[in-house]
Design a protein around this motif. Structure first.
Motif, PDB file in Angstrom:
ATOM      1  N   ALA A   1       0.824  -1.209   0.000  1.00  0.00           N
ATOM      2  CA  ALA A   1       0.000   0.000   0.000  1.00  0.00           C
ATOM      3  C   ALA A   1       0.851   1.249   0.000  1.00  0.00           C
ATOM      4  N   SER A   2       1.952   1.237   0.747  1.00  0.00           N
ATOM      5  CA  SER A   2       2.851   2.394   0.802  1.00  0.00           C
ATOM      6  C   SER A   2       3.493   2.642  -0.552  1.00  0.00           C
ATOM      7  N   ALA A   3       3.885   1.554  -1.230  1.00  0.00           N
ATOM      8  CA  ALA A   3       4.506   1.691  -2.542  1.00  0.00           C
ATOM      9  C   ALA A   3       3.521   2.242  -3.557  1.00  0.00           C
ATOM     10  N   VAL A   4       2.280   1.744  -3.497  1.00  0.00           N
ATOM     11  CA  VAL A   4       1.246   2.249  -4.406  1.00  0.00           C
ATOM     12  C   VAL A   4       1.015   3.730  -4.171  1.00  0.00           C
ATOM     13  N   ALA A   5       0.946   4.128  -2.890  1.00  0.00           N
ATOM     14  CA  ALA A   5       0.734   5.540  -2.549  1.00  0.00           C
ATOM     15  C   ALA A   5       1.873   6.398  -3.058  1.00  0.00           C
ATOM     16  N   ALA A   6       3.106   5.890  -2.941  1.00  0.00           N
ATOM     17  CA  ALA A   6       4.265   6.649  -3.409  1.00  0.00           C
ATOM     18  C   ALA A   6       4.201   6.879  -4.909  1.00  0.00           C
ATOM     19  N   CYS A   7       3.832   5.818  -5.656  1.00  0.00           N
ATOM     20  CA  CYS A   7       3.741   5.948  -7.112  1.00  0.00           C
ATOM     21  C   CYS A   7       2.616   6.900  -7.509  1.00  0.00           C
ATOM     22  N   ALA A   8       1.498   6.848  -6.769  1.00  0.00           N
ATOM     23  CA  ALA A   8       0.382   7.752  -7.048  1.00  0.00           C
ATOM     24  C   ALA A   8       0.796   9.191  -6.814  1.00  0.00           C
ATOM     25  N   ALA A   9       1.561   9.427  -5.747  1.00  0.00           N
ATOM     26  CA  ALA A   9       2.028  10.777  -5.454  1.00  0.00           C
ATOM     27  C   ALA A   9       2.924  11.296  -6.566  1.00  0.00           C
ATOM     28  N   ILE A  10       3.783  10.414  -7.121  1.00  0.00           N
ATOM     29  CA  ILE A  10       4.656  10.796  -8.223  1.00  0.00           C
ATOM     30  C   ILE A  10       3.823  11.217  -9.412  1.00  0.00           C
ATOM     31  N   SER A  11       2.781  10.431  -9.714  1.00  0.00           N
ATOM     32  CA  SER A  11       1.936  10.715 -10.863  1.00  0.00           C
ATOM     33  C   SER A  11       1.281  12.081 -10.750  1.00  0.00           C
ATOM     34  N   PHE A  12       0.727  12.403  -9.579  1.00  0.00           N
ATOM     35  CA  PHE A  12       0.036  13.672  -9.413  1.00  0.00           C
ATOM     36  C   PHE A  12       1.004  14.842  -9.308  1.00  0.00           C
ATOM     37  N   ALA A  13       2.246  14.614  -8.881  1.00  0.00           N
ATOM     38  CA  ALA A  13       3.208  15.701  -8.731  1.00  0.00           C
ATOM     39  C   ALA A  13       3.900  16.044 -10.038  1.00  0.00           C
ATOM     40  N   MET A  14       3.861  15.146 -11.031  1.00  0.00           N
ATOM     41  CA  MET A  14       4.558  15.383 -12.292  1.00  0.00           C
ATOM     42  C   MET A  14       3.992  16.614 -12.984  1.00  0.00           C
ATOM     43  N   PRO A  15       4.834  17.626 -13.244  1.00  0.00           N
ATOM     44  CA  PRO A  15       4.310  18.846 -13.856  1.00  0.00           C
ATOM     45  C   PRO A  15       4.083  18.658 -15.342  1.00  0.00           C
ATOM     46  N   SER A  16       3.247  19.509 -15.923  1.00  0.00           N
ATOM     47  CA  SER A  16       3.101  19.544 -17.366  1.00  0.00           C
ATOM     48  C   SER A  16       4.350  20.189 -17.948  1.00  0.00           C
ATOM     49  N   GLN A  17       4.397  20.294 -19.280  1.00  0.00           N
ATOM     50  CA  GLN A  17       5.603  20.828 -19.921  1.00  0.00           C
ATOM     51  C   GLN A  17       5.953  22.212 -19.382  1.00  0.00           C
ATOM     52  N   ALA A  18       4.967  23.025 -19.121  1.00  0.00           N
ATOM     53  CA  ALA A  18       5.230  24.361 -18.580  1.00  0.00           C
ATOM     54  C   ALA A  18       4.077  24.748 -17.669  1.00  0.00           C
ATOM     55  N   GLN A  19       4.393  25.419 -16.598  1.00  0.00           N
ATOM     56  CA  GLN A  19       3.371  25.900 -15.689  1.00  0.00           C
ATOM     57  C   GLN A  19       3.482  27.414 -15.608  1.00  0.00           C
ATOM     58  N   PHE A  20       2.403  28.091 -16.031  1.00  0.00           N
ATOM     59  CA  PHE A  20       2.379  29.543 -16.089  1.00  0.00           C
ATOM     60  C   PHE A  20       1.171  30.080 -15.338  1.00  0.00           C
ATOM     61  N   VAL A  21       1.324  31.281 -14.819  1.00  0.00           N
ATOM     62  CA  VAL A  21       0.198  32.080 -14.364  1.00  0.00           C
ATOM     63  C   VAL A  21       0.178  33.308 -15.256  1.00  0.00           C
ATOM     64  N   TYR A  22      -0.932  33.526 -15.971  1.00  0.00           N
ATOM     65  CA  TYR A  22      -1.017  34.626 -16.924  1.00  0.00           C
ATOM     66  C   TYR A  22      -1.808  35.796 -16.334  1.00  0.00           C
ATOM     67  N   TYR A  23      -1.459  37.010 -16.796  1.00  0.00           N
ATOM     68  CA  TYR A  23      -2.076  38.231 -16.291  1.00  0.00           C
ATOM     69  C   TYR A  23      -2.446  39.141 -17.465  1.00  0.00           C
ATOM     70  N   SER A  24      -3.579  39.826 -17.336  1.00  0.00           N
ATOM     71  CA  SER A  24      -3.974  40.840 -18.314  1.00  0.00           C
ATOM     72  C   SER A  24      -4.092  42.208 -17.659  1.00  0.00           C
ATOM     73  N   ASN A  25      -3.697  42.294 -16.391  1.00  0.00           N
ATOM     74  CA  ASN A  25      -3.759  43.537 -15.639  1.00  0.00           C
ATOM     75  C   ASN A  25      -2.413  43.790 -14.978  1.00  0.00           C
ATOM     76  N   ARG A  26      -1.797  44.935 -15.259  1.00  0.00           N
ATOM     77  CA  ARG A  26      -0.450  45.186 -14.741  1.00  0.00           C
ATOM     78  C   ARG A  26      -0.430  45.301 -13.217  1.00  0.00           C
ATOM     79  N   ALA A  27      -1.421  45.930 -12.638  1.00  0.00           N
ATOM     80  CA  ALA A  27      -1.436  46.104 -11.185  1.00  0.00           C
ATOM     81  C   ALA A  27      -1.470  44.744 -10.484  1.00  0.00           C
ATOM     82  N   THR A  28      -2.281  43.831 -10.987  1.00  0.00           N
ATOM     83  CA  THR A  28      -2.358  42.491 -10.401  1.00  0.00           C
ATOM     84  C   THR A  28      -1.038  41.753 -10.577  1.00  0.00           C
TER      85      THR A  28
END
Length: 222
Positions: A8-35
Motif C-alpha cells: 500500500a505504501s509503494a502504491v501511494a508513493a507511485c500515485a504521489a509521483i503521478s500527481f506531482a509530475m508537472p506539465s511541460q510548462a506551468q504559467f500564471v497569466y495576467y492581463s492587468n499590470r497592477a495584479t
C-alpha cells in the motif's frame, strides 16, 4: 498484514509521483499590470524613456545594455534584456516618441518582422509588457521559450500581457500582423514560484516505489 502495508505504501508513493509530475510548462497569466506587479514585486522595468530622442529615430542591430547608437547609450537598456527585430535584414526598430503612444515605445521598422526578446543573462521567471496597436490591428501571437524550446503560445490583443513561470524562460517572441509596438518591458524572478522537483528526482522517487514492491515480494516468498 505487514506485507499489505508495504504494498500500500509503494502504491501511494507511485500515485504521489503521478500527481506531482508537472506539465511541460506551468504559467500564471495576467492581463492587468497592477495584479501582475502585486503578485511579482521587485521586478525590473524598461520604459525606454532613457532613449535620447525628441521624435522618431530608426536604430539597427539588437538593443541591449551594451548598445551605443543615436537613441540608446550603454546602460540605457536594463540588464538581461536584448531586443531584436527578426525577419528583414537589417534588424531595425523605430524609437517612437508620441507617435503610437504618449511615451517612448519601440516599433519594428518592417511590417513582416516580429520582435524577439532574449533574457540572455540568466533567463527570467516573470515577464510583463504593454502591447500597442496601430492602424493595422493589435492582435499578437506570443511564443514563450525555455531551455527545452517552445513552451507555450498565447493569442492576445493589445494591452498588458504578463506571466510568471516555474520554468526559466530564455526568450519570447511578439508577433502581430505588422509593426509590433511595445513598452514597459518587465522581467525578473517570479514572486512565488511553485517548487517543482528536478527531472532526476522523479526517477529517484519512482525507484523508491519499485523498491517497495520488491521488498514486499521478497517478504512474501520468505
Amino acid at each position: 498484514m505487514k506485507i499489505g502495508k508495504a504494498v500500500a505504501s509503494a502504491v501511494a508513493a507511485c500515485a504521489a509521483i503521478s500527481f506531482a509530475m508537472p506539465s511541460q510548462a506551468q504559467f500564471v497569466y495576467y492581463s492587468n499590470r497592477a495584479t501582475f506587479t502585486a503578485a511579482n514585486p521587485g521586478l525590473t522595468i524598461d520604459d525606454f524613456e532613457a532613449a535620447n530622442t525628441a521624435g522618431t529615430v530608426v536604430v539597427s542591430g539588437p538593443q541591449d545594455r551594451f548598445t551605443n547608437n543615436t537613441a540608446f547609450k550603454p546602460g540605457d537598456i536594463i540588464p538581461n534584456l536584448r531586443i531584436t527585430a527578426v525577419g528583414t535584414d537589417p534588424d531595425q526598430f523605430y524609437v517612437n516618441n508620441g507617435v503610437y503612444a504618449p511615451t517612448k515605445v519601440l516599433t519594428t521598422n518592417y511590417g513582416a518582422d516580429f520582435a524577439r526578446l532574449d533574457f540572455f543573462e540568466g533567463g527570467t521567471g516573470a515577464f510583463g509588457v504593454d502591447l500597442g496597436s496601430n492602424s493595422t490591428g493589435g492582435n499578437y501571437s506570443i511564443r514563450i521559450f525555455g531551455t527545452g524550446g517552445l513552451l507555450d503560445t498565447r493569442s492576445v490583443t493589445s494591452g498588458f500581457f504578463g506571466f510568471s513561470s516555474v520554468q526559466n524562460i530564455l526568450k519570447l517572441e511578439l508577433d502581430a500582423p505588422t509593426f509590433e509596438t511595445f513598452d514597459n518591458v518587465t522581467i525578473g524572478v517570479a514572486g512565488a514560484p511553485l517548487v517543482v522537483p528536478e527531472p532526476g528526482a522523479y526517477a529517484t522517487l519512482a525507484g523508491i516505489g519499485i523498491a517497495g514492491f520488491g521488498l514486499a515480494r521478497r517478504r512474501r516468498k520468505a
